[in-house]
Scaffold this active site. Structure first.
Site, PDB file in Angstrom:
ATOM      1  N   CYS A   1     -67.196  10.658  -7.647  1.00 50.06           N
ATOM      2  CA  CYS A   1     -65.781  11.014  -7.644  1.00 50.06           C
ATOM      3  C   CYS A   1     -64.977  10.146  -6.676  1.00 50.06           C
ATOM      4  O   CYS A   1     -63.763  10.083  -6.767  1.00 50.06           O
ATOM      5  CB  CYS A   1     -65.613  12.484  -7.306  1.00 50.06           C
ATOM      6  SG  CYS A   1     -66.524  13.015  -5.868  1.00 50.06           S
ATOM      7  N   HIS A   2     -65.651   9.445  -5.767  1.00 51.99           N
ATOM      8  CA  HIS A   2     -64.924   8.585  -4.826  1.00 51.99           C
ATOM      9  C   HIS A   2     -64.405   7.326  -5.517  1.00 51.99           C
ATOM     10  O   HIS A   2     -63.589   6.611  -4.955  1.00 51.99           O
ATOM     11  CB  HIS A   2     -65.842   8.200  -3.665  1.00 51.99           C
ATOM     12  CG  HIS A   2     -67.059   7.454  -4.071  1.00 51.99           C
ATOM     13  ND1 HIS A   2     -68.164   8.073  -4.632  1.00 51.99           N
ATOM     14  CD2 HIS A   2     -67.347   6.138  -4.034  1.00 51.99           C
ATOM     15  CE1 HIS A   2     -69.068   7.146  -4.896  1.00 51.99           C
ATOM     16  NE2 HIS A   2     -68.605   5.961  -4.559  1.00 51.99           N
TER      17      HIS A   2
ATOM     18  N   TYR B   1     -57.401   8.988 -12.406  1.00 51.86           N
ATOM     19  CA  TYR B   1     -57.375  10.354 -12.943  1.00 51.86           C
ATOM     20  C   TYR B   1     -56.784  10.337 -14.347  1.00 51.86           C
ATOM     21  O   TYR B   1     -57.292  11.001 -15.250  1.00 51.86           O
ATOM     22  CB  TYR B   1     -56.561  11.261 -12.015  1.00 51.86           C
ATOM     23  CG  TYR B   1     -57.117  11.320 -10.613  1.00 51.86           C
ATOM     24  CD1 TYR B   1     -58.120  12.225 -10.279  1.00 51.86           C
ATOM     25  CD2 TYR B   1     -56.664  10.446  -9.625  1.00 51.86           C
ATOM     26  CE1 TYR B   1     -58.644  12.274  -9.001  1.00 51.86           C
ATOM     27  CE2 TYR B   1     -57.187  10.482  -8.338  1.00 51.86           C
ATOM     28  CZ  TYR B   1     -58.169  11.390  -8.033  1.00 51.86           C
ATOM     29  OH  TYR B   1     -58.697  11.419  -6.771  1.00 51.86           O
TER      30      TYR B   1
ATOM     31  N   ASN C   1     -65.976  19.169  -7.373  1.00 50.44           N
ATOM     32  CA  ASN C   1     -67.180  18.523  -7.869  1.00 50.44           C
ATOM     33  C   ASN C   1     -68.468  18.999  -7.176  1.00 50.44           C
ATOM     34  O   ASN C   1     -68.710  18.676  -6.028  1.00 50.44           O
ATOM     35  CB  ASN C   1     -67.038  17.002  -7.677  1.00 50.44           C
ATOM     36  CG  ASN C   1     -68.319  16.263  -7.970  1.00 50.44           C
ATOM     37  OD1 ASN C   1     -69.166  16.736  -8.715  1.00 50.44           O
ATOM     38  ND2 ASN C   1     -68.447  15.099  -7.380  1.00 50.44           N
TER      39      ASN C   1
ATOM     40  N   GLU D   1     -69.388  -0.258  -1.355  1.00 52.80           N
ATOM     41  CA  GLU D   1     -69.693  -0.786  -2.690  1.00 52.80           C
ATOM     42  C   GLU D   1     -69.012  -2.122  -2.918  1.00 52.80           C
ATOM     43  O   GLU D   1     -69.031  -2.658  -4.023  1.00 52.80           O
ATOM     44  CB  GLU D   1     -69.244   0.206  -3.763  1.00 52.80           C
ATOM     45  CG  GLU D   1     -69.880   1.563  -3.621  1.00 52.80           C
ATOM     46  CD  GLU D   1     -69.542   2.471  -4.785  1.00 52.80           C
ATOM     47  OE1 GLU D   1     -68.703   2.101  -5.594  1.00 52.80           O
ATOM     48  OE2 GLU D   1     -70.143   3.557  -4.849  1.00 52.80           O
TER      49      GLU D   1
END
Length: 106
Positions: A52-53, A22, A44, A79
């Site tokens: 955003c994750h 952030y 979002n 991921e």
DNA sequence: CTAATGACATTTG
DNA sequence: ACAAATGCCATTA
């Protein structure tokens, strides 16, 4: 352009398999409003498009997520990012510096 | 306009 | 290493 839209725009630059923070997003926007960044990502509206994750706390902890932190962890592990004890494993290597040009090296 | 509210960050004990 | 306290700023009520 609204602050939140700037946040979404910069967040989109975070690639798969990498994370940012952030504070880093705020820094890239030339502001100190990292807390407001969190608020923006919370709401979002471009859910899957804006990743955003991939945004976590400055110390490598997972941070919050609108759908629950557990879901956030799952998406990250999909991921290839490992999470242990609510922390990113090898955080320094997964960290994506939005304000530098050296991201392509690693 | 004022006050409260966070998906935070740093410092301190 | 962890928890609490403090500061932070855009949003929202």
């Amino acid at each position: 352009m609204k602050f939140s839209e700037k946040v979404y725009k910069i967040t989109k630059k975070i690639p798969r398999g990498r994370v940012s923070t952030y504070g880093e997003i705020a820094h890239a926007l030339n502001t100190k409003a990292y807390r407001a960044v969190g608020s923006a990502l919370n709401k979002n509206p471009y859910a899957p498009i804006v990743p955003c994750h991939r945004v976590v706390n400055s110390d490598g902890k997972i941070g919050g997520f609108a759908d629950g932190t557990n879901k956030k962890i799952k998406m990250l592990e999909k991921e290839g990012i490992k999470v242990k004890n609510n922390r990113i494993v090898n955080f320094d290597k997964k960290f994506f510096r939005l304000n530098l040009i050296f991201n392509y090296i690693i």
